[in-house]
Scaffold this active site. Structure first.
Site, PDB file in Angstrom:
ATOM      1  N   LEU A  22     -16.501  -3.639 -20.758  1.00  0.00           N
ATOM      2  CA  LEU A  22     -16.186  -3.742 -19.334  1.00  0.00           C
ATOM      3  C   LEU A  22     -14.884  -4.505 -19.118  1.00  0.00           C
ATOM      4  CD1 LEU A  22     -19.685  -4.544 -17.779  1.00  0.00           C
ATOM      5  CD2 LEU A  22     -18.669  -2.324 -18.314  1.00  0.00           C
ATOM      6  N   GLY A  73     -19.714  -3.536 -23.497  1.00  0.00           N
ATOM      7  CA  GLY A  73     -19.877  -2.244 -22.835  1.00  0.00           C
ATOM      8  C   GLY A  73     -19.509  -1.068 -23.719  1.00  0.00           C
ATOM      9  N   ASN A 106     -22.163  -8.555 -27.090  1.00  0.00           N
ATOM     10  CA  ASN A 106     -21.785  -9.969 -27.260  1.00  0.00           C
ATOM     11  C   ASN A 106     -21.628 -10.706 -25.934  1.00  0.00           C
ATOM     12  OD1 ASN A 106     -19.442  -8.361 -26.763  1.00  0.00           O
ATOM     13  ND2 ASN A 106     -18.144 -10.041 -27.450  1.00  0.00           N
ATOM     14  N   GLU A 107     -22.311 -10.229 -24.893  1.00  0.00           N
ATOM     15  CA  GLU A 107     -22.156 -10.830 -23.551  1.00  0.00           C
ATOM     16  C   GLU A 107     -22.401 -12.332 -23.537  1.00  0.00           C
ATOM     17  OE1 GLU A 107     -22.540  -6.503 -22.701  1.00  0.00           O
ATOM     18  OE2 GLU A 107     -23.394  -7.893 -24.143  1.00  0.00           O
TER      19      GLU A 107
END
Length: 243
Positions: free
Chosen positions: A49, A94, A118-119
């Site tokens: 993202l 994303g 890996n957010e």
């Protein structure tokens, strides 16, 4: 379909909109039974993202952006076509979700390329439908540990944990993709499509039923001062890496 949005195929609002339109066109073309999704940019499949879409914008913009992210996943995850991800570069966050949403994943056999959700490293939380897509691919334990740590796995580890289905030398990716697609297309479409729908319907229905609530949760979360600060710090770190 080749992603080509330099420098790193970030999933911006414009990119997501164009991706959804392209998928819809292919879906409506009865002659098209499958799609291979890959990157035209060396060493990167998709960086995920676009963080600039989540920084310093209005609540309305955050909502519009998140609706586009949802739409991309709903279309890809529910597609009647055979969807094959050819991951010819790194694919965090994303970008990993795009790959996970496909029916089959082939990754370049290069330990420098990494993939994962890996957010947590950015101080943000993967939403339930990211999480459930991951669980459906790798199982509860691997997903739980990976999501809490925000792990990015080199290609060999990604294969070990089942994030990707096979590794292939980079120069043979296209050849392998053609062979895998032929294998999937050898089956009667209706049987494959109904089976896919059975396997994925519960998760798809859950997001559709809670779509507005999910958008509200995202906009509320991303607009928090602490989250904005984390995202800005991450962007600064990326700028320093580039320079």
């Amino acid at each position: 379909m080749k992603f080509k949005s330099p420098p790193v195929n970030s999933l911006s609002l414009d990119f997501l909109t164009e991706f959804c339109i392209s998928l819809e066109k292919l879906e409506n073309d009865r002659a098209c039974r499958g799609v291979v999704i890959t990157s035209a940019i060396p060493k990167i499949f998709s960086s995920g993202l676009d963080i600039t879409e989540m920084c310093g914008k209005s609540m309305e913009h955050y909502a519009e952006f998140w609706r586009a992210v949802q739409e991309m996943w709903l279309r890809l995850y529910s597609s009647n076509m055979v969807t094959l991800a050819v991951i010819n570069g790194s694919s965090p966050a994303g970008g990993c979700l795009v790959a996970l949403s496909c029916d089959y994943r082939i990754m370049a056999e290069n330990p420098k390329y990494t993939i994962g959700l890996n957010e947590a490293q950015l101080g943000i939380v993967a939403p339930f439908w990211f999480k459930d897509t991951f669980v459906n691919v790798v199982g509860q334990r691997v997903a739980e540990r990976s999501l809490q740590l925000g792990s990015l796995y080199p290609a060999p580890e990604a294969l070990k944990f089942g994030i990707v289905d096979e590794l292939v030398p980079e120069e043979k990716l296209q050849e392998k993709a053609t062979a895998v697609m032929a294998q999937w297309l050898a089956l009667p479409d209706h049987a494959r499509q109904i089976t896919k729908s059975m396997m994925r319907k519960t998760l798809l229905d859950r997001l559709v039923a809670h779509r507005e609530e999910d958008i509200k949760n995202f906009t509320s979360f991303v607009s928090k001062e602490s989250i904005q600060k984390s995202l800005h710090m991450y962007m600064e770190m990326l700028k320093k890496k580039k320079s």
